[in-house]
Design an enzyme around this catalytic site. Structure first.
Site, PDB file in Angstrom:
ATOM      1  N   HIS A 186     -58.660 -11.503  75.581  1.00 11.11           N
ATOM      2  CA  HIS A 186     -58.947 -10.698  74.396  1.00 11.11           C
ATOM      3  C   HIS A 186     -57.654 -10.011  73.976  1.00 11.11           C
ATOM      4  CE1 HIS A 186     -61.500  -8.182  71.783  1.00 11.11           C
ATOM      5  NE2 HIS A 186     -60.680  -7.189  72.112  1.00 11.11           N
ATOM      6  N   ASP A 191     -55.896  -7.553  71.277  1.00 17.01           N
ATOM      7  CA  ASP A 191     -56.077  -6.549  70.220  1.00 17.01           C
ATOM      8  C   ASP A 191     -54.839  -6.504  69.338  1.00 17.01           C
ATOM      9  OD1 ASP A 191     -58.671  -5.339  70.840  1.00 17.01           O
ATOM     10  OD2 ASP A 191     -57.717  -4.666  72.686  1.00 17.01           O
ATOM     11  N   HIS A 221     -58.831  -9.790  68.253  1.00 15.24           N
ATOM     12  CA  HIS A 221     -59.545  -8.653  67.668  1.00 15.24           C
ATOM     13  C   HIS A 221     -58.596  -8.018  66.659  1.00 15.24           C
ATOM     14  CE1 HIS A 221     -61.647  -4.500  68.334  1.00 15.24           C
ATOM     15  NE2 HIS A 221     -61.783  -4.954  67.107  1.00 15.24           N
ATOM     16  N   ASP A 234     -67.095  -4.559  73.434  1.00 15.81           N
ATOM     17  CA  ASP A 234     -65.695  -4.219  73.653  1.00 15.81           C
ATOM     18  C   ASP A 234     -65.559  -2.711  73.596  1.00 15.81           C
ATOM     19  OD1 ASP A 234     -62.931  -3.958  73.617  1.00 15.81           O
ATOM     20  OD2 ASP A 234     -62.660  -4.906  71.673  1.00 15.81           O
ATOM     21  N   GLY A 235     -64.994  -2.143  74.631  1.00 19.12           N
ATOM     22  CA  GLY A 235     -64.741  -0.707  74.627  1.00 19.12           C
ATOM     23  C   GLY A 235     -65.464   0.005  75.748  1.00 19.12           C
ATOM     24  N   SER A 246     -59.278  -1.563  80.943  1.00 25.68           N
ATOM     25  CA  SER A 246     -58.760  -0.805  82.079  1.00 25.68           C
ATOM     26  C   SER A 246     -59.532  -1.064  83.362  1.00 25.68           C
ATOM     27  CB  SER A 246     -58.736   0.691  81.756  1.00 25.68           C
ATOM     28  OG  SER A 246     -60.019   1.142  81.382  1.00 25.68           O
TER      29      SER A 246
END
Length: 183
Positions: A35, A37, A70, A130-131, A153
């Site tokens: 993924h 960003d 993303h 996501d997040g 993380s």
């Protein structure tokens, strides 16, 4: 049923000075996709990387890894072709950044759309969360119907990323199996 449970580490949480090696390590640890960003400093205040980095990663890692882009950019339309040429596989953008999001974004906001609603309406749809997804939150995401898990993380800061990736995938798979049995 969607195409299985997949885990994609958010590489932005990795060692950006050694991004190619970091991505290779994540794939060796069992990541299903990467993924990435992309932030332009306009749509969101941060600036990350663009299509030249994607192209470099593709050259280093080969054609096999799936790159989930993303796009947190002000004009997502302008980056579709450069990202495709660079080797992106999936292009996720924010509708509110597009020129004509129209009634769709209004309808989504007014209806408070949630992952669980999407899963009941579209059982074969890939639904990505996501997040803040990690061992403490995966159960809620998986039970709601997510099958594409982005985790930054929790994976990147773990001493054993392989075990975190496996945990996320297993919880997601178990929830999918339970949904099938409940039908």
């Amino acid at each position: 049923m969607a195409s299985g449970c997949r885990v994609g580490p958010s590489v932005l949480n990795g060692d950006l000075a050694a991004l190619g090696a970091e991505c290779g390590r994540l794939l060796e640890c069992g990541a299903d996709y990467l993924h990435l960003d992309v932030m332009d400093g306009h749509f969101v205040p941060n600036i990350t990387f663009g299509h030249p980095v994607v192209e470099s990663l593709r050259r280093r890692l080969g054609q096999e890894p799936f790159f989930d882009m993303h796009m947190m950019v002000a004009r997502p339309e302008q980056w579709v072709q450069p990202m495709a040429v660079a080797g992106a596989n999936q292009y996720t953008f924010h509708l509110e950044a597009a020129d004509n999001p129209g009634a769709l974004i209004k309808d989504i906001r007014e209806n408070g759309m949630k992952v669980q609603w999407l899963r009941t309406q579209f059982p074969s749809l890939d639904i990505e969360v996501d997040g803040g997804v990690g061992p403490d939150t995966i159960h809620k995401c998986a039970e709601a119907g997510a099958n594409m898990i982005v985790s930054g993380s929790a994976i990147m800061r773990s001493a054993d990323p392989r075990s975190v990736i496996n945990l996320l995938r297993n919880v997601c798979s178990e929830a999918a199996q339970k949904r099938c049995l409940d039908r």
